[in-house]
Design a protein around this motif. Structure first.
Motif, short mmCIF file in Angstrom:
data_model
loop_
_atom_site.label_atom_id
_atom_site.label_comp_id
_atom_site.label_asym_id
_atom_site.label_seq_id
_atom_site.Cartn_x
_atom_site.Cartn_y
_atom_site.Cartn_z
N CYS A 80 0.85 -1.19 0.00
CA CYS A 80 0.00 0.00 0.00
C CYS A 80 0.88 1.24 0.00
CB CYS A 80 -0.88 0.05 1.25
SG CYS A 80 -1.97 -1.37 1.49
N THR A 81 0.47 2.24 -0.73
CA THR A 81 1.07 3.56 -0.59
C THR A 81 0.11 4.37 0.26
OG1 THR A 81 0.02 4.33 -2.63
CG2 THR A 81 2.27 3.46 -2.80
N GLU A 82 0.65 5.38 0.92
CA GLU A 82 -0.20 6.15 1.82
C GLU A 82 0.11 7.63 1.75
OE1 GLU A 82 0.27 6.06 6.06
OE2 GLU A 82 2.42 5.79 5.88
N ASN A 83 -0.89 8.41 2.09
CA ASN A 83 -0.74 9.82 2.41
C ASN A 83 -1.07 9.94 3.89
OD1 ASN A 83 -0.07 11.10 -0.12
ND2 ASN A 83 -2.11 10.47 -0.78
N GLU A 84 -0.16 10.50 4.67
CA GLU A 84 -0.35 10.58 6.12
C GLU A 84 -0.40 12.02 6.56
OE1 GLU A 84 2.21 9.45 10.08
OE2 GLU A 84 1.87 7.88 8.59
N SER A 85 -1.32 12.31 7.47
CA SER A 85 -1.35 13.63 8.11
C SER A 85 -1.45 13.44 9.61
CB SER A 85 -2.51 14.47 7.58
OG SER A 85 -3.75 13.85 7.86
N VAL A 86 -0.73 14.29 10.33
CA VAL A 86 -0.67 14.22 11.78
C VAL A 86 -0.95 15.62 12.32
CG1 VAL A 86 0.75 13.62 13.78
CG2 VAL A 86 1.12 12.45 11.60
N THR A 87 -1.76 15.69 13.39
CA THR A 87 -1.96 16.96 14.09
C THR A 87 -1.59 16.78 15.55
OG1 THR A 87 -4.30 16.51 14.53
CG2 THR A 87 -3.78 17.75 12.52
N TYR A 88 -1.03 17.84 16.13
CA TYR A 88 -0.65 17.88 17.53
C TYR A 88 -1.42 19.00 18.20
CZ TYR A 88 3.30 15.43 15.42
OH TYR A 88 4.07 14.56 14.69
N SER A 89 -2.13 18.68 19.30
CA SER A 89 -2.93 19.69 19.98
C SER A 89 -2.73 19.58 21.48
CB SER A 89 -4.41 19.50 19.63
OG SER A 89 -5.19 20.45 20.31
N PRO A 90 -2.20 20.59 22.14
CA PRO A 90 -1.59 21.78 21.55
C PRO A 90 -0.33 21.41 20.78
CG PRO A 90 -1.08 21.68 23.89
CD PRO A 90 -2.03 20.54 23.59
N GLY A 91 0.21 22.35 20.07
CA GLY A 91 1.40 22.08 19.25
C GLY A 91 2.61 21.68 20.07
N VAL B 64 -4.41 7.59 4.56
CA VAL B 64 -5.25 7.10 3.46
C VAL B 64 -4.39 6.17 2.61
CG1 VAL B 64 -6.62 7.73 1.46
CG2 VAL B 64 -6.65 9.20 3.49
N LEU B 65 -4.83 4.91 2.46
CA LEU B 65 -4.04 3.88 1.79
C LEU B 65 -4.63 3.53 0.43
CD1 LEU B 65 -3.80 1.50 4.86
CD2 LEU B 65 -2.10 3.15 4.12
N SER B 66 -3.75 3.30 -0.54
CA SER B 66 -4.10 2.77 -1.85
C SER B 66 -3.29 1.50 -2.02
CB SER B 66 -3.76 3.78 -2.94
OG SER B 66 -4.03 3.25 -4.21
N CYS B 67 -3.97 0.35 -2.23
CA CYS B 67 -3.31 -0.96 -2.09
C CYS B 67 -3.46 -1.85 -3.32
CB CYS B 67 -3.89 -1.70 -0.89
SG CYS B 67 -3.83 -0.75 0.63
N THR B 68 -2.54 -2.82 -3.38
CA THR B 68 -2.57 -3.90 -4.35
C THR B 68 -2.26 -5.20 -3.63
OG1 THR B 68 -1.76 -2.43 -6.09
CG2 THR B 68 -1.61 -4.79 -6.51
N SER B 69 -3.11 -6.22 -3.83
CA SER B 69 -2.87 -7.52 -3.21
C SER B 69 -2.89 -8.60 -4.28
CB SER B 69 -3.95 -7.83 -2.17
OG SER B 69 -3.77 -9.14 -1.67
N LEU B 70 -1.90 -9.49 -4.22
CA LEU B 70 -1.84 -10.60 -5.17
C LEU B 70 -2.84 -11.69 -4.83
CD1 LEU B 70 2.05 -10.90 -5.44
CD2 LEU B 70 0.49 -9.73 -7.00
N THR B 71 -3.08 -11.92 -3.53
CA THR B 71 -3.97 -13.02 -3.13
C THR B 71 -5.38 -12.58 -2.81
OG1 THR B 71 -3.26 -12.84 -0.84
CG2 THR B 71 -2.08 -14.42 -2.24
N ASP B 72 -5.61 -11.27 -2.57
CA ASP B 72 -6.95 -10.76 -2.29
C ASP B 72 -7.15 -9.45 -3.05
OD1 ASP B 72 -9.42 -10.06 -1.35
OD2 ASP B 72 -8.90 -10.29 0.76
N PRO B 73 -7.41 -9.54 -4.36
CA PRO B 73 -7.51 -8.34 -5.19
C PRO B 73 -8.64 -7.39 -4.77
CG PRO B 73 -7.51 -10.33 -6.55
CD PRO B 73 -7.53 -10.77 -5.13
#
Length: 173
Positions: free
Chosen positions: A34-45, A60-69
């Motif tokens: 899977c490739t991902e886009n990650e965002s993190v927030t810290y509160s308070p900073g 947010v993941l975008s994936c490819t599986s050989l055994t479970d398409p």
């Protein structure tokens, strides 16, 4: 950045193939990636001195599986409340657990060990783990994320470092 990410992914795949050879109990190395886009927030900073913060992560993941398409995407949404953290803790090692929710409605809980280092100004986090519950139980995982362009000068004054974002890769074997 691509060359660093490529080397890290290649290293993770080679390590996985040596440590976890194919067997009937586990998927083959690279079966689910899977490739991902990650965002993190810290509160308070985050500041230079430790203080209690809430850390929220959204991947947010975008994936490819050989055994479970059918597994093509997923996400991680988690908030850890009341952690005592500072900007100097960003590269700290540790252990933890989180759950991926797949678009199919299934989940995978992963227990991991984390290490982090700065590479050419980018925080590179490597999490090695095992799926302990849900879909893919028993599979080993390697999660590599690069948090680039951290606004570290924000650590010097209020409101502190409030966000981080990056890209990453998951490999299940």
């Amino acid at each position: 950045m691509r060359s660093i990410r490529g080397l890290l992914i290649l290293s993770a795949l080679i390590t996985l193939s040596l440590l976890f050879p194919p067997s009937s109990a586990h998927a083959t190395p690279g079966d689910l990636t899977c490739t991902e886009n990650e965002s993190v927030t810290y509160s308070p900073g985050l500041l230079t001195t430790p203080r209690p913060v809430d850390v929220s992560v959204h991947n947010v993941l975008s994936c490819t599986s050989l055994t479970d398409p059918a597994v093509i995407s997923g996400h991680v949404q988690a908030t850890i409340r009341g952690l005592t953290r500072s900007c100097s803790d960003l590269a700290a090692s540790g252990k933890g657990s989180y759950t991926i929710t797949w678009h199919t409605g299934h989940t995978s809980t992963i227990d991991y060990t984390r290490s982090a280092n700065y590479v050419l100004g980018t925080l590179v986090i490597v999490e090695s783990g095992t799926v302990t519950a849900g879909k893919f139980t028993g599979a080993s995982t390697t999660h590599i994320v690069e948090l680039a362009n951290l606004n570290l000068p924000a650590c010097l004054t209020e409101p502190g470092l409030t966000t981080a974002a990056g890209i990453g890769t998951y490999v299940f074997a």
